[in-house]
Design a protein around this motif. Structure first.
Motif, PDB file in Angstrom:
ATOM      1  N   THR A 118       2.899   6.082 -18.145  1.00 40.44           N
ATOM      2  CA  THR A 118       1.911   6.536 -17.173  1.00 40.44           C
ATOM      3  C   THR A 118       0.729   5.575 -17.130  1.00 40.44           C
ATOM      4  O   THR A 118       0.266   5.184 -16.054  1.00 40.44           O
ATOM      5  CB  THR A 118       1.416   7.958 -17.518  1.00 40.44           C
ATOM      6  N   THR A 119       0.236   5.188 -18.306  1.00 40.72           N
ATOM      7  CA  THR A 119      -0.898   4.260 -18.384  1.00 40.72           C
ATOM      8  C   THR A 119      -0.563   2.936 -17.728  1.00 40.72           C
ATOM      9  O   THR A 119      -1.363   2.379 -16.971  1.00 40.72           O
ATOM     10  CB  THR A 119      -1.303   4.036 -19.851  1.00 40.72           C
ATOM     11  N   LYS A 120       0.638   2.431 -17.998  1.00 33.39           N
ATOM     12  CA  LYS A 120       1.065   1.157 -17.415  1.00 33.39           C
ATOM     13  C   LYS A 120       1.171   1.268 -15.897  1.00 33.39           C
ATOM     14  O   LYS A 120       0.727   0.373 -15.166  1.00 33.39           O
ATOM     15  CB  LYS A 120       2.405   0.726 -18.002  1.00 33.39           C
ATOM     16  N   VAL A 121       1.737   2.353 -15.397  1.00 30.09           N
ATOM     17  CA  VAL A 121       1.890   2.534 -13.953  1.00 30.09           C
ATOM     18  C   VAL A 121       0.515   2.622 -13.284  1.00 30.09           C
ATOM     19  O   VAL A 121       0.289   2.006 -12.240  1.00 30.09           O
ATOM     20  CB  VAL A 121       2.743   3.787 -13.646  1.00 30.09           C
ATOM     21  N   VAL A 122      -0.407   3.354 -13.895  1.00 32.02           N
ATOM     22  CA  VAL A 122      -1.752   3.496 -13.326  1.00 32.02           C
ATOM     23  C   VAL A 122      -2.448   2.136 -13.293  1.00 32.02           C
ATOM     24  O   VAL A 122      -3.054   1.755 -12.287  1.00 32.02           O
ATOM     25  CB  VAL A 122      -2.582   4.527 -14.122  1.00 32.02           C
ATOM     26  N   ARG A 123      -2.363   1.389 -14.389  1.00 35.63           N
ATOM     27  CA  ARG A 123      -3.010   0.078 -14.464  1.00 35.63           C
ATOM     28  C   ARG A 123      -2.400  -0.883 -13.420  1.00 35.63           C
ATOM     29  O   ARG A 123      -3.115  -1.555 -12.699  1.00 35.63           O
ATOM     30  CB  ARG A 123      -2.871  -0.496 -15.865  1.00 35.63           C
ATOM     31  N   ASP A 124      -1.077  -0.917 -13.361  1.00 34.50           N
ATOM     32  CA  ASP A 124      -0.400  -1.809 -12.417  1.00 34.50           C
ATOM     33  C   ASP A 124      -0.689  -1.418 -10.960  1.00 34.50           C
ATOM     34  O   ASP A 124      -0.885  -2.276 -10.102  1.00 34.50           O
ATOM     35  CB  ASP A 124       1.103  -1.819 -12.666  1.00 34.50           C
ATOM     36  N   ALA A 125      -0.706  -0.114 -10.702  1.00 35.13           N
ATOM     37  CA  ALA A 125      -0.983   0.354  -9.342  1.00 35.13           C
ATOM     38  C   ALA A 125      -2.408   0.002  -8.938  1.00 35.13           C
ATOM     39  O   ALA A 125      -2.659  -0.424  -7.802  1.00 35.13           O
ATOM     40  CB  ALA A 125      -0.758   1.857  -9.234  1.00 35.13           C
ATOM     41  N   GLY A 126      -3.350   0.154  -9.846  1.00 37.60           N
ATOM     42  CA  GLY A 126      -4.739  -0.199  -9.548  1.00 37.60           C
ATOM     43  C   GLY A 126      -4.891  -1.685  -9.264  1.00 37.60           C
ATOM     44  O   GLY A 126      -5.579  -2.085  -8.319  1.00 37.60           O
ATOM     45  N   ILE A 133       0.833  -1.204   0.000  1.00 46.56           N
ATOM     46  CA  ILE A 133       0.000   0.000   0.000  1.00 46.56           C
ATOM     47  C   ILE A 133       0.870   1.256   0.000  1.00 46.56           C
ATOM     48  O   ILE A 133       0.571   2.230  -0.697  1.00 46.56           O
ATOM     49  CB  ILE A 133      -0.985  -0.025   1.186  1.00 46.56           C
ATOM     50  N   ARG A 134       1.973   1.235   0.771  1.00 45.98           N
ATOM     51  CA  ARG A 134       2.887   2.392   0.753  1.00 45.98           C
ATOM     52  C   ARG A 134       3.471   2.599  -0.642  1.00 45.98           C
ATOM     53  O   ARG A 134       3.609   3.732  -1.109  1.00 45.98           O
ATOM     54  CB  ARG A 134       4.012   2.189   1.781  1.00 45.98           C
ATOM     55  N   THR A 135       3.809   1.514  -1.340  1.00 48.42           N
ATOM     56  CA  THR A 135       4.363   1.606  -2.690  1.00 48.42           C
ATOM     57  C   THR A 135       3.341   2.205  -3.653  1.00 48.42           C
ATOM     58  O   THR A 135       3.683   3.063  -4.477  1.00 48.42           O
ATOM     59  CB  THR A 135       4.805   0.215  -3.187  1.00 48.42           C
ATOM     60  N   VAL A 136       2.094   1.770  -3.530  1.00 48.20           N
ATOM     61  CA  VAL A 136       1.036   2.311  -4.400  1.00 48.20           C
ATOM     62  C   VAL A 136       0.836   3.798  -4.105  1.00 48.20           C
ATOM     63  O   VAL A 136       0.658   4.605  -5.029  1.00 48.20           O
ATOM     64  CB  VAL A 136      -0.272   1.517  -4.237  1.00 48.20           C
ATOM     65  N   ARG A 137       0.891   4.192  -2.851  1.00 44.01           N
ATOM     66  CA  ARG A 137       0.777   5.621  -2.507  1.00 44.01           C
ATOM     67  C   ARG A 137       1.922   6.424  -3.123  1.00 44.01           C
ATOM     68  O   ARG A 137       1.715   7.529  -3.630  1.00 44.01           O
ATOM     69  CB  ARG A 137       0.783   5.802  -0.995  1.00 44.01           C
TER      70      ARG A 137
END
Length: 112
Positions: A49-57, A28-32
């Motif tokens: 950016t799209t990849k990071v958003v998708r992976d974070a979600g 959770i800290r990493t996603v934040r």
């Protein structure tokens, strides 16, 4: 009621739950951190950016699902079912009290 574990220490399940919870907190800290980086505009490439958003979600969904599983295990370990836990010590005391009342009533003078 007391839980007896081998060697008098924490049970293996407690250690597994603690490790899982620590791992979830780290995730959770990493996603934040990734979210803060996105908001700060640190990712310039749209594909990145799209990849990071998708992976974070996806990571966040997994983290919340796993946290729910850990919570279910904790509740099960504590004897909580449907938001209620049975207090066996209190139940045992109440049963003993009622049996004592019945014994006293049976030996009452002049009463059958």
């Amino acid at each position: 009621m007391s839980l007896i574990t081998p060697f008098g220490g924490r049970s293996a399940q407690d250690e597994i739950l603690a490790a899982a919870n620590e791992h979830l907190e780290r995730l959770i800290r990493t996603v934040r951190l990734l979210t803060n980086q996105l908001e700060a505009g640190e990712f310039k490439d749209l594909a990145e950016t799209t990849k990071v958003v998708r992976d974070a979600g996806a990571a966040l969904q997994i983290a919340f699902r796993e946290r729910e599983n850990v919570e279910k295990l904790r509740r099960k370990d504590a004897g909580i079912v449907h938001d209620y836990a049975i207090d066996f010590d209190a139940a045992r005391d109440e049963i003993g009290r009622r049996l004592d009342c019945l014994r006293a009533a049976r030996n009452a003078d002049g009463l059958p």
